[in-house]
Write a protein that holds these residues in place. Structure first.
Motif, PDB file in Angstrom:
ATOM      1  N   LEU A 266      -7.461   2.294  -4.848  1.00 57.22           N
ATOM      2  CA  LEU A 266      -6.106   2.699  -4.820  1.00 57.22           C
ATOM      3  C   LEU A 266      -5.148   2.172  -5.928  1.00 57.22           C
ATOM      4  O   LEU A 266      -4.404   2.750  -6.507  1.00 57.22           O
TER       5      LEU A 266
ATOM      6  N   LYS B 207       0.902  -1.258  -0.100  1.00 62.37           N
ATOM      7  CA  LYS B 207       0.140  -0.120   0.081  1.00 62.37           C
ATOM      8  C   LYS B 207       0.802   1.086   0.072  1.00 62.37           C
ATOM      9  O   LYS B 207       0.573   2.163  -0.787  1.00 62.37           O
TER      10      LYS B 207
ATOM     11  N   SER C 135      -9.984   5.263   2.768  1.00 59.11           N
ATOM     12  CA  SER C 135      -9.003   6.100   2.610  1.00 59.11           C
ATOM     13  C   SER C 135      -9.154   7.020   3.758  1.00 59.11           C
ATOM     14  O   SER C 135     -10.115   7.071   4.298  1.00 59.11           O
TER      15      SER C 135
ATOM     16  N   CYS D  94      -7.468   7.505  -5.779  1.00 59.04           N
ATOM     17  CA  CYS D  94      -6.503   7.104  -4.699  1.00 59.04           C
ATOM     18  C   CYS D  94      -7.038   7.766  -3.272  1.00 59.04           C
ATOM     19  O   CYS D  94      -6.926   6.855  -2.205  1.00 59.04           O
TER      20      CYS D  94
ATOM     21  N   ASP E 113      -2.578   8.798   5.192  1.00 55.28           N
ATOM     22  CA  ASP E 113      -2.787   7.255   4.936  1.00 55.28           C
ATOM     23  C   ASP E 113      -1.465   6.271   5.181  1.00 55.28           C
ATOM     24  O   ASP E 113      -1.715   5.249   5.441  1.00 55.28           O
TER      25      ASP E 113
ATOM     26  N   PRO F 274      -4.183  -2.527   0.407  1.00 59.35           N
ATOM     27  CA  PRO F 274      -4.646  -1.545  -0.871  1.00 59.35           C
ATOM     28  C   PRO F 274      -5.857  -1.975  -1.193  1.00 59.35           C
ATOM     29  O   PRO F 274      -6.025  -2.843  -1.886  1.00 59.35           O
ATOM     30  N   SER F 275      -6.542  -0.780  -1.405  1.00 56.24           N
ATOM     31  CA  SER F 275      -8.268  -1.100  -2.039  1.00 56.24           C
ATOM     32  C   SER F 275      -7.879  -1.251  -3.512  1.00 56.24           C
ATOM     33  O   SER F 275      -7.092  -0.847  -3.984  1.00 56.24           O
TER      34      SER F 275
ATOM     35  N   ALA G 101      -1.918   3.443   7.924  1.00 54.10           N
ATOM     36  CA  ALA G 101      -1.859   2.277   7.669  1.00 54.10           C
ATOM     37  C   ALA G 101      -0.718   1.404   8.429  1.00 54.10           C
ATOM     38  O   ALA G 101      -0.774   0.408   8.933  1.00 54.10           O
TER      39      ALA G 101
END
Length: 218
Positions: free
Chosen positions: A102, A5, A148, A142, A60, A98-99, A64
């Motif tokens: 993203l 990510k 996010s 993003c 972010d 990470p989505s 994370a």
């Protein structure tokens, strides 16, 4: 997955920063069309966007990293500083992963950055525009999604799922509405200027290149 990510965020941010940095100085006043409406603030947009992107990316990455570590006094205090919304569920959502948004946003940002590099090298001093459609879409993907920091934890967005979706829909529609309106007006002004300066040469170019932005569509 934290490293993945962070790597995606840094790659996307690097591409966005590069694409938003004008490669040349602004032309003299004599070479510019008189700015009207939204164009008046255009020279400041890249500075505002860079600052905004920097805050979002930094937050972010820290979110994370801290949520991926075992609970400690330091991580809890840092997380408390970042979380300003009841919608931010540190247990319900995995902020270390990470989505899809993203991943797609990072990909588009890098593609947009590569296109900008090609434009810079090909057009040289004639290139002065400070952005790109791919980079704009990548930036939105993003940072404007439910996993996010900006949407879930910053406190800027509503604290309900329905409110967040409505706000995101309005932001996306507003951004592309402003972009479409601004580009449409600018294209008409520039075409009139080119027609007046180049006459038959411009008509010949239009016949060879009939589409303004998107081949076979517009």
């Amino acid at each position: 997955m934290i490293s993945t990510k962070i790597c995606l965020l840094l790659c996307a941010t690097g591409a966005q920063y590069y694409a938003l940095t004008p490669p040349n100085a602004r032309p003299s006043t004599k070479e510019l069309l008189n700015p009207t409406g939204f164009e008046v603030v255009t020279p400041w947009i890249h500075i505002i966007l860079k600052s905004f992107i920097g805050v979002c990316v930094f937050s972010d990455i820290i979110l994370a990293y801290t949520t991926g570590k075992e609970s400690s006094a330091a991580s809890k205090s840092i997380t408390t500083l970042l979380v300003h919304s009841d919608f931010c569920s540190l247990t319900g959502l995995d902020y270390t992963m990470p989505s899809p948004a993203l991943v797609a946003g990072s990909f588009l940002s890098v593609i947009g950055g590569a296109i900008r590099i090609h434009c810079y090298s090909t057009l040289g001093r004639l290139f002065t525009y400070a952005g790109g459609l791919c980079v704009l879409l990548g930036f939105l993907l993003c940072h404007f999604h439910t996993r996010s920091w900006l949407v879930s934890c910053s406190g800027v967005f509503p604290s309900s799922d329905q409110g967040v979706k409505l706000a995101l829909g309005c932001i996306w529609a507003g951004c592309f509405g402003v972009l479409y309106s601004g580009l449409g007006e600018r294209i008409q002004k520039e075409e009139a200027m080119l027609q007046g300066n180049f006459g038959d040469q411009w008509k010949s170019y239009v016949n060879r290149v009939p589409y303004r932005l998107i081949p076979w569509l517009f």
